[in-house]
Design a protein around this motif. Structure first.
Motif, PDB file in Angstrom:
ATOM      1  N   GLN A 113      10.735  49.134 -14.773  1.00  9.79           N
ATOM      2  CA  GLN A 113      11.160  49.175 -13.445  1.00  9.79           C
ATOM      3  C   GLN A 113      10.809  47.699 -12.958  1.00  9.79           C
ATOM      4  OE1 GLN A 113       9.239  51.956 -13.655  1.00  9.79           O
ATOM      5  NE2 GLN A 113      11.036  53.046 -14.208  1.00  9.79           N
ATOM      6  N   ILE A 114      11.482  46.964 -12.214  1.00  9.38           N
ATOM      7  CA  ILE A 114      11.278  45.532 -11.638  1.00  9.38           C
ATOM      8  C   ILE A 114      11.734  45.623 -10.266  1.00  9.38           C
ATOM      9  CG2 ILE A 114      11.747  44.282 -13.911  1.00  9.38           C
ATOM     10  CD1 ILE A 114      14.445  43.213 -12.788  1.00  9.38           C
ATOM     11  N   VAL A 115      10.988  44.654  -9.532  1.00  7.28           N
ATOM     12  CA  VAL A 115      11.267  44.673  -8.112  1.00  7.28           C
ATOM     13  C   VAL A 115      11.699  43.221  -8.138  1.00  7.28           C
ATOM     14  CG1 VAL A 115       9.911  44.174  -5.864  1.00  7.28           C
ATOM     15  CG2 VAL A 115       9.831  46.312  -7.032  1.00  7.28           C
ATOM     16  N   ASP A 116      12.901  43.096  -6.764  1.00  7.76           N
ATOM     17  CA  ASP A 116      13.103  41.986  -6.567  1.00  7.76           C
ATOM     18  C   ASP A 116      13.760  41.102  -7.577  1.00  7.76           C
ATOM     19  OD1 ASP A 116      11.764  38.639  -4.946  1.00  7.76           O
ATOM     20  OD2 ASP A 116      13.868  39.551  -4.871  1.00  7.76           O
ATOM     21  N   ALA A 117      14.833  41.733  -7.997  1.00  6.93           N
ATOM     22  CA  ALA A 117      15.441  41.176  -9.078  1.00  6.93           C
ATOM     23  C   ALA A 117      16.437  40.079  -8.686  1.00  6.93           C
ATOM     24  CB  ALA A 117      16.667  42.362 -10.042  1.00  6.93           C
ATOM     25  N   ASN A 118      16.621  38.983  -9.599  1.00  7.01           N
ATOM     26  CA  ASN A 118      17.557  37.942  -9.496  1.00  7.01           C
ATOM     27  C   ASN A 118      18.751  38.390  -9.935  1.00  7.01           C
ATOM     28  OD1 ASN A 118      17.531  37.330 -12.111  1.00  7.01           O
ATOM     29  ND2 ASN A 118      16.035  35.395 -11.700  1.00  7.01           N
ATOM     30  N   GLN A 119      19.729  37.491  -9.711  1.00 10.85           N
ATOM     31  CA  GLN A 119      21.242  38.021 -10.011  1.00 10.85           C
ATOM     32  C   GLN A 119      21.265  37.991 -11.494  1.00 10.85           C
ATOM     33  OE1 GLN A 119      23.960  34.876  -8.791  1.00 10.85           O
ATOM     34  NE2 GLN A 119      25.736  36.045  -9.045  1.00 10.85           N
ATOM     35  N   LEU A 120      20.768  37.437 -12.332  1.00 12.66           N
ATOM     36  CA  LEU A 120      20.863  37.847 -13.776  1.00 12.66           C
ATOM     37  C   LEU A 120      20.261  38.917 -14.252  1.00 12.66           C
ATOM     38  CD1 LEU A 120      19.967  34.252 -15.023  1.00 12.66           C
ATOM     39  CD2 LEU A 120      22.223  35.174 -14.397  1.00 12.66           C
ATOM     40  N   GLU A 121      19.114  39.509 -13.708  1.00 15.49           N
ATOM     41  CA  GLU A 121      18.485  40.648 -13.886  1.00 15.49           C
ATOM     42  C   GLU A 121      19.318  41.830 -13.294  1.00 15.49           C
ATOM     43  OE1 GLU A 121      14.960  39.595 -12.281  1.00 15.49           O
ATOM     44  OE2 GLU A 121      13.847  39.242 -14.062  1.00 15.49           O
ATOM     45  N   GLU A 122      20.027  41.442 -12.099  1.00 17.81           N
ATOM     46  CA  GLU A 122      20.878  42.818 -11.572  1.00 17.81           C
ATOM     47  C   GLU A 122      21.773  43.065 -12.584  1.00 17.81           C
ATOM     48  OE1 GLU A 122      22.173  41.667  -7.699  1.00 17.81           O
ATOM     49  OE2 GLU A 122      20.110  42.558  -6.944  1.00 17.81           O
ATOM     50  N   SER A 123      22.521  42.042 -13.139  1.00 14.33           N
ATOM     51  CA  SER A 123      23.467  42.271 -13.937  1.00 14.33           C
ATOM     52  C   SER A 123      23.306  43.101 -15.200  1.00 14.33           C
ATOM     53  CB  SER A 123      24.311  40.961 -14.321  1.00 14.33           C
ATOM     54  OG  SER A 123      23.624  40.230 -15.153  1.00 14.33           O
ATOM     55  N   CYS A 124      22.050  42.966 -15.590  1.00 13.20           N
ATOM     56  CA  CYS A 124      21.588  43.583 -16.851  1.00 13.20           C
ATOM     57  C   CYS A 124      20.937  45.219 -16.491  1.00 13.20           C
ATOM     58  CB  CYS A 124      20.124  42.916 -17.598  1.00 13.20           C
ATOM     59  SG  CYS A 124      20.819  41.457 -18.014  1.00 13.20           S
ATOM     60  N   SER A 125      20.810  45.395 -15.172  1.00  7.74           N
ATOM     61  CA  SER A 125      20.145  46.781 -14.799  1.00  7.74           C
ATOM     62  C   SER A 125      21.432  47.832 -14.868  1.00  7.74           C
ATOM     63  CB  SER A 125      19.447  46.499 -13.460  1.00  7.74           C
ATOM     64  OG  SER A 125      20.448  46.975 -12.473  1.00  7.74           O
ATOM     65  N   MET A 126      20.743  48.988 -15.323  1.00  9.54           N
ATOM     66  CA  MET A 126      21.781  50.100 -15.395  1.00  9.54           C
ATOM     67  C   MET A 126      21.714  50.624 -14.026  1.00  9.54           C
ATOM     68  SD  MET A 126      23.301  50.270 -18.110  1.00  9.54           S
ATOM     69  CE  MET A 126      23.799  51.918 -18.207  1.00  9.54           C
ATOM     70  N   ALA A 127      20.679  50.847 -13.350  1.00  6.74           N
ATOM     71  CA  ALA A 127      20.622  51.595 -12.017  1.00  6.74           C
ATOM     72  C   ALA A 127      19.658  51.113 -11.150  1.00  6.74           C
ATOM     73  CB  ALA A 127      20.397  53.137 -12.234  1.00  6.74           C
ATOM     74  N   ARG A 128      19.829  51.215  -9.731  1.00  2.97           N
ATOM     75  CA  ARG A 128      18.616  50.975  -8.862  1.00  2.97           C
ATOM     76  C   ARG A 128      18.475  51.971  -7.786  1.00  2.97           C
ATOM     77  NH1 ARG A 128      22.859  47.447  -5.865  1.00  2.97           N
ATOM     78  NH2 ARG A 128      22.665  48.424  -3.684  1.00  2.97           N
ATOM     79  N   VAL A 129      17.091  52.000  -7.304  1.00  6.95           N
ATOM     80  CA  VAL A 129      17.224  52.806  -6.218  1.00  6.95           C
ATOM     81  C   VAL A 129      16.886  51.801  -4.875  1.00  6.95           C
ATOM     82  CG1 VAL A 129      15.730  54.414  -5.112  1.00  6.95           C
ATOM     83  CG2 VAL A 129      16.377  54.720  -7.764  1.00  6.95           C
ATOM     84  N   THR A 130      17.265  52.171  -3.759  1.00 11.75           N
ATOM     85  CA  THR A 130      16.990  51.312  -2.651  1.00 11.75           C
ATOM     86  C   THR A 130      16.384  52.351  -1.577  1.00 11.75           C
ATOM     87  OG1 THR A 130      18.752  49.995  -3.000  1.00 11.75           O
ATOM     88  CG2 THR A 130      17.976  49.826  -0.826  1.00 11.75           C
ATOM     89  N   VAL A 131      15.196  51.928  -1.043  1.00 13.51           N
ATOM     90  CA  VAL A 131      14.732  53.058  -0.374  1.00 13.51           C
ATOM     91  C   VAL A 131      14.304  52.130   0.936  1.00 13.51           C
ATOM     92  CG1 VAL A 131      12.363  54.372  -0.104  1.00 13.51           C
ATOM     93  CG2 VAL A 131      13.462  54.318  -2.350  1.00 13.51           C
ATOM     94  N   GLY A 132      14.471  52.659   2.245  1.00 10.78           N
ATOM     95  CA  GLY A 132      14.201  52.057   3.413  1.00 10.78           C
ATOM     96  C   GLY A 132      12.920  52.777   4.124  1.00 10.78           C
ATOM     97  N   VAL A 133      11.790  51.850   4.122  1.00 12.80           N
ATOM     98  CA  VAL A 133      10.579  52.333   4.512  1.00 12.80           C
ATOM     99  C   VAL A 133       9.965  51.724   5.921  1.00 12.80           C
ATOM    100  CG1 VAL A 133       8.206  52.812   3.794  1.00 12.80           C
ATOM    101  CG2 VAL A 133      10.037  52.859   2.074  1.00 12.80           C
TER     102      VAL A 133
END
Lengths: 221, 283
Positions: A184-204
């Motif tokens: 799991q990575i946090v604060d992905a840049n654009q290139l990493e976002e294009s490689c990711s399969m899924a993300r979870v966005t949580v508002g805290v």
């Protein structure tokens, strides 16, 4: 956007190095980029903030609408009775995201729509006595739009809203976690976002309570 | 054609909501969900059980590749699938890598007469509908074998005919049924369920299609792939700040209804096959 021009070996390189807990800019997996926050840039807004998180640059303006007559017309009600009723009603925060600085293609519009939906749900619990309009302008994009936009919008709202309202409701922020392979990575840049399969966005919020949560992306968890 | 075939005898006689003109549908009664009915009078309990059952139909829309129709209580959703067709061209997708998988495009719309509380819904999709469309797209894409159909596009149109609660989860179930009806390869069926909780309450309740959920409650929608044991999508809409353990408890409560719906959908699809093909079913 730019990341669609990544070739397959480059994608594989980013994927493999993240599995070994090494990111392409040398950060740790759970490290954020350097963030800068500037306040009070715009004179006609009630409050404004600009956040830059790496190359992602977001400018937010918050405007409180002082004229209850205008909103009475918007809601289609008639006469002065409605205006008096307006003052007792609490309003949700209305959010608009503009991605026009990045271009006018469908991908940019989709980014803007998604960001607007997420940010509206983040501030769903917040009720203000007068209508508040939050306008988010995206000046540069290098991944992690939601976190940056939530920092800027919450900072601007903290400046704009009276302290009595804020003490009861702590303003929330987004945290987005991408899943690449098994890491799991946090604060992905654009290139990493294009490689990711899924993300979870949580508002805290500041008490650690969840205000919004959504999974996105074409992968399963 | 419709008048020659008899109405099957397991359709309930006073069932005004069932679309009995289309006789391809098979009535599948899901098992009543344990632990969700409050301590009841017997009529109340029977009505609750009836509300929690799904009604599936396929092949409703004639000119499409596949279609599905699901009723859950009073909520009615209709999905139709078009494609595979020519992909949408954009400036950046001339590169070959982008064309190696099919593009899935989901359109989600409430019919103007669909909503109980909000009166007439406008013709243009609003923010909730766009959000639901992107949620459906993110939920169905992990399960579809899009890499089997390079250089093409699949369109899924989802129309909610009546929204009496649990609309998004029913749309996920209906979309999955439509995609299977279209013959698209999938890794697993995706089924979804929603639990909701009014502001200030402590227990999560399964949301059923009876219009009892008012606007001001928190809800957690979970889309689950049972055989793969993976979560395809999760959406939390909070009316008040929630503790993380409350959200994870809600997800655990959602898992059982998802599994029940998965087995009843699977049974429905197997029953739709002609009798001699049933022996060749996938385990």
């Amino acid at each position: 956007l730019l990341a669609q021009l990544l070739s397959e070996p480059e994608r594989q390189y980013i994927f493999d190095s993240v599995q070994d807990a090494v990111r392409i800019d040398g950060r740790q997996c759970l490290a954020y980029r350097q963030a800068a926050l500037r306040l009070d840039l715009l004179c006609y807004a009630t409050a404004s903030a600009q956040v830059s998180l790496g190359e992602t640059d977001v400018l937010v303006s918050v405007r409180e609408e002082d004229n209850p007559g205008a909103t009475a017309q918007q809601q289609g009600s008639t006469g002065s009775v409605a205006v008096q009723q307006q003052q007792a009603v609490s309003h949700p925060v209305s959010v608009w995201v503009d991605c026009s600085c990045l271009g006018s293609g469908p991908e940019q519009q989709q980014l803007a729509d998604e960001a607007q939906a997420h940010l509206s749900s983040l501030y769903r619990c917040l009720r203000t006595p007068t209508p508040v309009f939050v306008d988010i302008l995206l000046l540069g994009y290098d991944g992690n739009l939601l976190d940056a936009a939530s920092i800027a919008a919450s900072a601007a709202l903290m400046r704009a809203l009276p302290a009595s309202l804020l003490s009861a409701q702590a303003l929330p922020l987004f945290a987005t976690v991408h899943r690449i392979g098994s890491q799991q990575i946090v604060d992905a840049n654009q290139l990493e976002e294009s490689c990711s399969m899924a993300r979870v966005t949580v508002g805290v919020d500041s008490n650690g309570r969840l205000v919004a949560c959504q999974t996105c992306g074409e992968g399963s968890l | 054609r419709n008048s020659q075939l008899p109405i099957s005898d397991h359709v309930m006689p006073l069932d005004r909501y069932r679309n009995t003109a289309l006789v391809d549908g098979i009535d599948v009664r899901a098992l009543p969900l344990a632990g969700d009915c409050p301590a009841p009078a017997s009529e109340g309990k029977q009505q609750q059980q009836q509300q929690q059952q799904h009604w599936f139909q396929r092949r409703l829309v004639q000119d499409t590749v596949g279609s599905g129709y699901v009723e859950f209580g009073d909520t009615k959703v209709l999905c139709s699938v078009h494609g595979p067709m020519e992909p949408k061209r954009s400036v950046l997708t001339d590169a070959g890598a982008e064309q190696s998988r099919a593009q899935l495009q989901v359109y989600y719309k409430l019919a103007p007469f669909a909503s109980h509380q909000a009166g007439r819904v406008s013709y243009l999709p609003d923010e909730t509908e766009r959000r639901a469309a992107s949620f459906l797209q993110d939920t169905l894409a992990p399960s579809l074998r899009l890499d089997r159909l390079p250089k093409s596009r699949i369109e899924l149109h989802c129309l909610v005919l009546e929204d009496a609660g649990c609309c998004l989860a029913t749309a996920v179930n209906c979309a999955c049924l439509a995609l299977v009806d279209a013959g698209l390869e999938m890794y697993d069926l995706v089924t979804a369920a929603t639990v909701c909780r009014p502001v200030g309450a402590t227990d999560w309740q399964l949301e059923v299609g009876d219009g009892s959920n008012s606007g001001g409650s928190s809800s957690v929608t979970l889309a689950y792939m049972r055989s793969l044991r993976q979560v395809a999508g999760m959406l939390v809409e909070a009316a008040e700040p929630l503790q993380p353990r409350e959200v994870s408890a809600a997800c655990r409560i959602c898992e059982d209804p998802c599994k029940m719906t998965h087995s009843s959908l699977r049974q429905f699809l197997l029953d739709c096959l002609p009798a001699d093909d049933r022996t060749a079913k996938i385990a």
